[in-house]
Scaffold this motif. Structure first.
Motif, PDB file in Angstrom:
ATOM      1  N   LEU A   7       0.828  -1.205   0.000  1.00 43.98           N
ATOM      2  CA  LEU A   7       0.000   0.000   0.000  1.00 43.98           C
ATOM      3  C   LEU A   7       0.866   1.259   0.000  1.00 43.98           C
ATOM      4  N   GLU A   8       1.971   1.221   0.731  1.00 47.70           N
ATOM      5  CA  GLU A   8       2.881   2.369   0.744  1.00 47.70           C
ATOM      6  C   GLU A   8       3.512   2.573  -0.628  1.00 47.70           C
ATOM      7  N   LEU A   9       3.952   1.501  -1.265  1.00 48.16           N
ATOM      8  CA  LEU A   9       4.532   1.620  -2.599  1.00 48.16           C
ATOM      9  C   LEU A   9       3.477   2.085  -3.609  1.00 48.16           C
ATOM     10  N   GLN A  10       2.267   1.579  -3.461  1.00 47.37           N
ATOM     11  CA  GLN A  10       1.179   2.005  -4.341  1.00 47.37           C
ATOM     12  C   GLN A  10       0.984   3.518  -4.265  1.00 47.37           C
ATOM     13  N   SER A  11       1.097   4.081  -3.081  1.00 48.11           N
ATOM     14  CA  SER A  11       0.902   5.528  -2.906  1.00 48.11           C
ATOM     15  C   SER A  11       2.003   6.342  -3.574  1.00 48.11           C
ATOM     16  N   HIS A  12       3.101   5.681  -3.939  1.00 45.99           N
ATOM     17  CA  HIS A  12       4.199   6.337  -4.667  1.00 45.99           C
ATOM     18  C   HIS A  12       4.151   5.988  -6.161  1.00 45.99           C
ATOM     19  N   ASP A  13       3.000   5.603  -6.635  1.00 47.38           N
ATOM     20  CA  ASP A  13       2.748   5.321  -8.050  1.00 47.38           C
ATOM     21  C   ASP A  13       3.410   4.045  -8.568  1.00 47.38           C
ATOM     22  N   PHE A  14       3.593   3.071  -7.702  1.00 46.49           N
ATOM     23  CA  PHE A  14       4.055   1.757  -8.137  1.00 46.49           C
ATOM     24  C   PHE A  14       2.865   0.797  -8.213  1.00 46.49           C
ATOM     25  N   ARG A  15       2.924  -0.104  -9.166  1.00 45.32           N
ATOM     26  CA  ARG A  15       1.959  -1.187  -9.251  1.00 45.32           C
ATOM     27  C   ARG A  15       2.491  -2.368  -8.461  1.00 45.32           C
ATOM     28  N   CYS A  16       1.666  -2.952  -7.617  1.00 43.10           N
ATOM     29  CA  CYS A  16       2.103  -4.041  -6.750  1.00 43.10           C
ATOM     30  C   CYS A  16       1.203  -5.257  -6.944  1.00 43.10           C
ATOM     31  N   ILE A  17       1.813  -6.361  -7.335  1.00 47.02           N
ATOM     32  CA  ILE A  17       1.087  -7.615  -7.538  1.00 47.02           C
ATOM     33  C   ILE A  17       1.460  -8.567  -6.407  1.00 47.02           C
ATOM     34  N   LEU A  18       0.462  -8.957  -5.637  1.00 47.22           N
ATOM     35  CA  LEU A  18       0.655  -9.883  -4.531  1.00 47.22           C
ATOM     36  C   LEU A  18      -0.134 -11.155  -4.830  1.00 47.22           C
ATOM     37  N   PHE A  19       0.361 -12.293  -4.399  1.00 47.78           N
ATOM     38  CA  PHE A  19      -0.362 -13.531  -4.655  1.00 47.78           C
ATOM     39  C   PHE A  19      -0.045 -14.566  -3.592  1.00 47.78           C
ATOM     40  N   ASP A  20      -0.935 -15.512  -3.459  1.00 49.83           N
ATOM     41  CA  ASP A  20      -0.722 -16.662  -2.571  1.00 49.83           C
ATOM     42  C   ASP A  20      -0.126 -17.794  -3.396  1.00 49.83           C
ATOM     43  N   THR A  21       1.012 -18.315  -2.963  1.00 53.12           N
ATOM     44  CA  THR A  21       1.603 -19.429  -3.685  1.00 53.12           C
ATOM     45  C   THR A  21       0.701 -20.654  -3.569  1.00 53.12           C
ATOM     46  N   THR A  22       0.826 -21.570  -4.514  1.00 51.96           N
ATOM     47  CA  THR A  22      -0.003 -22.764  -4.509  1.00 51.96           C
ATOM     48  C   THR A  22       0.148 -23.522  -3.184  1.00 51.96           C
ATOM     49  N   GLY A  23      -0.975 -23.853  -2.556  1.00 49.74           N
ATOM     50  CA  GLY A  23      -0.951 -24.548  -1.274  1.00 49.74           C
ATOM     51  C   GLY A  23      -0.862 -23.643  -0.072  1.00 49.74           C
ATOM     52  N   ALA A  24      -0.903 -22.311  -0.291  1.00 46.10           N
ATOM     53  CA  ALA A  24      -0.843 -21.352   0.825  1.00 46.10           C
ATOM     54  C   ALA A  24      -1.942 -20.308   0.647  1.00 46.10           C
ATOM     55  N   GLY A  25      -2.340 -19.678   1.748  1.00 47.24           N
ATOM     56  CA  GLY A  25      -3.371 -18.655   1.671  1.00 47.24           C
ATOM     57  C   GLY A  25      -4.636 -19.192   1.025  1.00 47.24           C
ATOM     58  N   ARG A  26      -5.114 -18.471   0.006  1.00 48.86           N
ATOM     59  CA  ARG A  26      -6.350 -18.870  -0.662  1.00 48.86           C
ATOM     60  C   ARG A  26      -6.099 -19.618  -1.978  1.00 48.86           C
ATOM     61  N   SER A  27      -4.830 -19.944  -2.256  1.00 48.51           N
ATOM     62  CA  SER A  27      -4.521 -20.738  -3.450  1.00 48.51           C
ATOM     63  C   SER A  27      -4.500 -22.211  -3.055  1.00 48.51           C
ATOM     64  N   PRO A  28      -5.460 -22.992  -3.529  1.00 49.11           N
ATOM     65  CA  PRO A  28      -5.586 -24.375  -3.051  1.00 49.11           C
ATOM     66  C   PRO A  28      -4.380 -25.236  -3.409  1.00 49.11           C
ATOM     67  N   TYR A  29      -4.121 -26.186  -2.522  1.00 51.44           N
ATOM     68  CA  TYR A  29      -3.038 -27.144  -2.738  1.00 51.44           C
ATOM     69  C   TYR A  29      -3.478 -28.148  -3.796  1.00 51.44           C
ATOM     70  N   THR A  30      -2.608 -28.411  -4.763  1.00 53.69           N
ATOM     71  CA  THR A  30      -2.964 -29.278  -5.888  1.00 53.69           C
ATOM     72  C   THR A  30      -2.521 -30.722  -5.686  1.00 53.69           C
ATOM     73  N   TYR A  31      -1.778 -30.992  -4.608  1.00 54.63           N
ATOM     74  CA  TYR A  31      -1.223 -32.318  -4.349  1.00 54.63           C
ATOM     75  C   TYR A  31      -0.214 -32.742  -5.432  1.00 54.63           C
ATOM     76  N   VAL A  32       0.361 -31.743  -6.088  1.00 57.50           N
ATOM     77  CA  VAL A  32       1.456 -31.969  -7.025  1.00 57.50           C
ATOM     78  C   VAL A  32       2.699 -31.334  -6.421  1.00 57.50           C
ATOM     79  N   GLU A  33       3.762 -32.099  -6.291  1.00 57.75           N
ATOM     80  CA  GLU A  33       4.969 -31.580  -5.659  1.00 57.75           C
ATOM     81  C   GLU A  33       5.547 -30.404  -6.447  1.00 57.75           C
ATOM     82  N   GLN A  34       5.997 -29.400  -5.706  1.00 58.39           N
ATOM     83  CA  GLN A  34       6.546 -28.193  -6.305  1.00 58.39           C
ATOM     84  C   GLN A  34       8.048 -28.094  -6.035  1.00 58.39           C
ATOM     85  N   SER A  35       8.666 -27.099  -6.623  1.00 60.27           N
ATOM     86  CA  SER A  35      10.092 -26.848  -6.446  1.00 60.27           C
ATOM     87  C   SER A  35      10.346 -25.361  -6.612  1.00 60.27           C
TER      88      SER A  35
END
Length: 267
Positions: free
Chosen positions: A46-74
């Protein structure tokens, strides 16, 4: 809630464009660490956004609201997800920010995909080591037997520094309790199996923010990777005194200030 479909993965994301309505000065994309979510970065973004930056945030697969796919990651597949998100949102290049496990991903991208990376900011980055095996094997065993409760009861105090407020520790607890145990275990295995990024191959500007009281990604490891990043002419290592491993929650204002100063200096 906005989601992106990256092959078999359903990724929840937030796209914060400049609140002024101006064109973005630059785009930042944020990769969180183990037991966390995109909300770890929200105040900083939010602070960076106020300085005219675009900020993309995301939940990695299996964390937050991104469901776990039961496929091993790396580290490599997580790096591919970052590129996939940039492609889906039509972003040519971005500053890649990574915390903890995400710091391994961000370093890997800086070394291997400099065509898409403007600069990289590593916050409490983990230096891959065989010593991580027993530590995370114990975590996996604990979560398999007791769920996330044990992690949520221990980590908020054990992994923070003297400056951390009770509110910050409560937020860390909430992030941990919200984890899918199977997804958390999968991400533990990513760290155990992580290969050392080609630090010597990094040619983009790098900022490492290390917590002076960080036991999860100790200052020694941050100094080691910093010393191995010989290819970039614009690199800096800054230590946040009194801060443990959850930098953006323990002192988001200082983290945002240092990111803005670093960006200003490399322009």
């Amino acid at each position: 809630m906005p989601f992106l479909q990256l092959e078999s993965k359903r990724i929840h994301y937030t796209d914060l464009k400049p609140s002024s309505g101006n064109a973005p000065r630059e785009t930042f994309i944020f990769h969180h660490g183990l037991g966390s979510s995109q909300n770890y970065y929200h105040a900083v973004a939010l602070e960076l956004q106020s300085h005219d930056f675009r900020c993309i945030l995301f939940d990695t697969t299996g964390a937050g609201r991104s469901p776990y796919t039961y496929v091993e990651q790396s580290i490599e597949t997580l790096s591919g997800d970052v590129i996939g998100i940039l492609d889906a949102l039509e972003v040519d290049k971005a500053v890649v920010v990574g915390h903890s496990m995400g710091g391994i991903v961000a370093a890997n991208l800086a070394a291997e995909r400099s065509d898409r990376v403007v600069a990289t900011i590593l916050i409490g980055p983990v230096y891959p080591s065989p010593a991580a095996g027993p530590v995370f094997a114990q975590r996996i065993q604990t979560v398999e037997s007791s769920g996330m409760e044990a992690m949520a009861n221990a980590i908020p105090s054990a992994a923070t520094g003297a400056k951390a407020s009770p509110v910050a520790r409560a937020m860390i607890r909430e992030l941990l309790l919200a984890q899918d145990p199977a997804g958390y275990i999968s991400n533990c295995r990513i760290i155990v199996n992580a290969k050392r990024p080609n630090y010597e191959g990094i040619k983009v500007p790098v900022l490492i923010l290390a917590g002076g009281e960080d036991k999860s990604a100790p200052l020694e490891g941050c100094r080691r990777m910093f010393g191995e990043m010989g290819a970039t002419e614009e690199k800096r290592l800054e230590v946040l005194e009194g801060i443990g491993h959850w930098h953006c929650l323990e002192d988001w204002e200082d983290v945002a200030r240092r990111i803005l100063a670093f960006y200003h200096d490399i322009q």
